[in-house]
Design an enzyme around this catalytic site. Sequence first.
Site, PDB file in Angstrom:
ATOM      1  N   GLU A 136      41.862  -2.522   6.773  1.00 30.04           N
ATOM      2  CA  GLU A 136      40.993  -1.747   5.866  1.00 30.04           C
ATOM      3  C   GLU A 136      40.572  -2.458   5.553  1.00 30.04           C
ATOM      4  OE1 GLU A 136      44.691  -0.169   3.777  1.00 30.04           O
ATOM      5  OE2 GLU A 136      45.779   0.129   5.384  1.00 30.04           O
ATOM      6  N   CYS A 154      36.390  -5.185  -0.866  1.00 32.01           N
ATOM      7  CA  CYS A 154      37.831  -6.150  -1.085  1.00 32.01           C
ATOM      8  C   CYS A 154      37.606  -5.972   0.024  1.00 32.01           C
ATOM      9  CB  CYS A 154      39.178  -5.322  -2.080  1.00 32.01           C
ATOM     10  SG  CYS A 154      40.588  -6.041  -1.451  1.00 32.01           S
ATOM     11  N   CYS A 214      50.692  -9.312   8.262  1.00 34.01           N
ATOM     12  CA  CYS A 214      50.727 -11.049   6.973  1.00 34.01           C
ATOM     13  C   CYS A 214      52.051 -11.442   8.006  1.00 34.01           C
ATOM     14  CB  CYS A 214      50.319 -10.357   5.897  1.00 34.01           C
ATOM     15  SG  CYS A 214      50.426 -11.801   4.630  1.00 34.01           S
ATOM     16  N   CYS A 247      55.754 -11.164   1.676  1.00 32.08           N
ATOM     17  CA  CYS A 247      56.030 -10.918   0.205  1.00 32.08           C
ATOM     18  C   CYS A 247      56.450  -9.057  -0.482  1.00 32.08           C
ATOM     19  CB  CYS A 247      54.966 -10.608  -0.861  1.00 32.08           C
ATOM     20  SG  CYS A 247      53.709 -12.143  -0.935  1.00 32.08           S
ATOM     21  N   CYS A 279      55.530  -5.547  -1.103  1.00 30.26           N
ATOM     22  CA  CYS A 279      53.495  -5.689  -0.518  1.00 30.26           C
ATOM     23  C   CYS A 279      53.918  -4.399   0.913  1.00 30.26           C
ATOM     24  CB  CYS A 279      53.417  -7.145  -0.105  1.00 30.26           C
ATOM     25  SG  CYS A 279      51.678  -6.747   0.906  1.00 30.26           S
ATOM     26  N   HIS A 315      52.997 -14.285  -9.531  1.00 28.69           N
ATOM     27  CA  HIS A 315      53.683 -13.160 -10.175  1.00 28.69           C
ATOM     28  C   HIS A 315      54.840 -12.982 -10.800  1.00 28.69           C
ATOM     29  CE1 HIS A 315      51.153 -10.292  -7.547  1.00 28.69           C
ATOM     30  NE2 HIS A 315      51.521 -11.308  -6.441  1.00 28.69           N
ATOM     31  N   ASN A 355      51.143  -0.838  -7.650  1.00 31.48           N
ATOM     32  CA  ASN A 355      51.662   0.935  -7.108  1.00 31.48           C
ATOM     33  C   ASN A 355      52.076   0.842  -5.799  1.00 31.48           C
ATOM     34  OD1 ASN A 355      49.401   2.320  -6.564  1.00 31.48           O
ATOM     35  ND2 ASN A 355      47.547   0.778  -6.148  1.00 31.48           N
ATOM     36  N   CYS A 415      47.012  -1.576  -0.645  1.00 32.91           N
ATOM     37  CA  CYS A 415      47.072  -3.066  -0.003  1.00 32.91           C
ATOM     38  C   CYS A 415      47.859  -2.228   1.427  1.00 32.91           C
ATOM     39  CB  CYS A 415      47.494  -3.997  -0.823  1.00 32.91           C
ATOM     40  SG  CYS A 415      47.188  -3.911  -2.100  1.00 32.91           S
TER      41      CYS A 415
END
Length: 339
Positions: free
Chosen positions: A88, A101, A108, A112, A115, A212, A286, A329
């Site tokens: 994306e 972005c 990944c 996290c 995420c 964070h 989000n 994300c």
Amino acid sequence: MNIYDLTLKELEEKIIEMGEKKYKALQIYTWLYKKKVKSFDEMTDIKKEFIEKLKENFVIGTIKIEQVERDKDVNKYLFRLSDNEFIEAVLMRHDYGLSICVSSQIGCNMGCKFCESGRRKKVRNLTTGEVVEQILLVEEDLKERISHVVVMGIGEPFDNYENIIRFIRIINDPKGLEIGIRHITVSTCGLVIKIDSFAHDAEGANLAVSLHAPTNEVRNKIMPINKVYKVEEIISAIKKYIEKTNRRVTFEYIMLKDINDTDKCAEDLSKLLKGINCYVNLIPYNETANIEFKRSDMFQIMKFYDILKKNNINVTIRREFGSKISAACGQLRSKKEEA
Ligand code: SAH
């Protein structure tokens, strides 16, 4: 080989290997990045025989737009790669220009907890060309020039370091996409060994660190990478980075209800960042259907902001884009693959 994988210098070397004159590389580069053609046949100042040779050796691009979600100042793009994977990119319209972005990996490995993208393990790194093409395809879709780039989509860019550095060279090159180095930002969860090299490999680019949390205790709960690189190691790498580059660093800070958004966290964060040339970007979380974390309420975000301000830490609250259109994300990809 995807021709978008190559810096001008690398293309020159290939062209020489193919027994042609070096300056032809610049002609080709101009066709690709200034005139933005999509086939060798359109390169009218290049001889037929050489065009045939180019076709034998290269393809121009390997990814395609699969789907676009459009909104007023944000578009979300889903791309299909040549191996039928999806990634994306998000395009945002600001008063200062268009910013994109881009993704750096398929999946990944950083894990996290908050995420969406990280729910899927890394399948592979994106090639340099696949990252470059995200920009080219969105510009083609909009018929407009993109002025700002952030590597903040799916993936950990410092876990695909070489390709991301090559990507920056290509888009920054005045002969390439000519995007100003100060308009390019890379965001990392804090791979300390790469922070050091980034200072000289991408001089002038911006660095953002997904911090964070102000302490190991809090960070360990949400970011497994903190078991490898502790908060204090990140901070000392950042201090060195700033010494070397004289650039201000951004710390991203997602606001997660009752996890990292307490007044105490704000005080701890102020202490941690005191005297460092940085600013903190508070990001309203989000929420996503698959993950239990909640967004902090606005009152607490403002309170957190005020505490940092009071302690003389530069801080902003991120303007929100695209939570309506699943621009958060990795959500578009998840929807696609779980459909
Ligand atoms: N791996 C890199 C870049 C990709 S993540 C990094 O960690 O920085 C880009 C940013 O989005 C990070 O700050 C990440 O923590 C944040 N992010 C991830 N999921 C989010 C969500 N649901 N809401 C808000 N920000 C999120």
